[in-house]
Each structure stands twice: as structure tokens, then as C-alpha cells.
Design a protein around this motif. Structure first.
Motif, PDB file in Angstrom:
ATOM      1  N   LEU A  69     111.570  48.580   6.655  1.00  0.00           N
ATOM      2  CA  LEU A  69     111.980  47.599   5.658  1.00  0.00           C
ATOM      3  C   LEU A  69     112.121  46.239   6.313  1.00  0.00           C
ATOM      4  N   SER A  70     111.622  45.218   5.654  1.00  0.00           N
ATOM      5  CA  SER A  70     111.741  43.854   6.156  1.00  0.00           C
ATOM      6  C   SER A  70     111.958  42.923   4.982  1.00  0.00           C
ATOM      7  N   GLY A  71     113.137  42.350   4.907  1.00  0.00           N
ATOM      8  CA  GLY A  71     113.443  41.458   3.801  1.00  0.00           C
ATOM      9  C   GLY A  71     112.719  40.126   3.876  1.00  0.00           C
ATOM     10  N   SER A 124     106.634  40.049   4.700  1.00  0.00           N
ATOM     11  CA  SER A 124     105.855  40.941   3.840  1.00  0.00           C
ATOM     12  C   SER A 124     105.078  41.938   4.690  1.00  0.00           C
TER      13      SER A 124
END
Length: 70
Positions: free
Chosen positions: A7-9, A12
Motif C-alpha cells: 500500500l502506498s498513499g 501510484s
């Protein structure tokens, strides 16, 4: 069966490739940040690693250890 993902806020994961490695298993490559499902054959401590490869050459690495006690 277990499931994990990167996950990477802020970044992208579109158009990326992720190579997953679980201790004792062959590496698996998935595209676009898809979730990775894998089977743990027996109880014990394991290590999992992910390497995300971006189209422009950047890479992101993550690793952790976990215990499977089913």
C-alpha cells in the motif's frame, strides 16, 4: 491461504510490477499492485519480501517476518 499487498498513499502503483518472495517458495511477479495470495505449508516463522518496479526505473522495497501458527 494468506493474502498481502503493498500500500502506498502517496505513490501510484499503476503500471508497476511487483516481485513477491516468501521464504521457501519461488518468486512471483504481479502487475499494478495486485494483492498476492500464497500458501504456508507448515507452522513456523517466515520472511516475505516485495520489490516494486516502476516504469521510470525507480524501485520500492519492503520486507517483514511473520509467524504462522494455524
Amino acid at each position: 491461504m494468506a493474502t498481502t499487498e503493498v500500500l502506498s498513499g502517496a505513490i501510484s502503483l499503476q503500471n508497476t510490477k511487483t516481485v513477491w518472495e516468501v521464504e521457501g517458495q519461488e518468486p512471483v511477479q504481479l502487475a499494478d499492485g495486485k494483492k498476492f495470495q500464497f500458501v504456508i505449508p507448515k507452522r513456523g516463522n517466515y520472511r516475505i519480501e516485495a520489490e516494486v518496479q516502476f516504469p521510470d526505473g525507480r524501485r520500492l522495497f519492503a520486507a517483514t517476518n511473520f509467524h504462522c501458527g494455524f
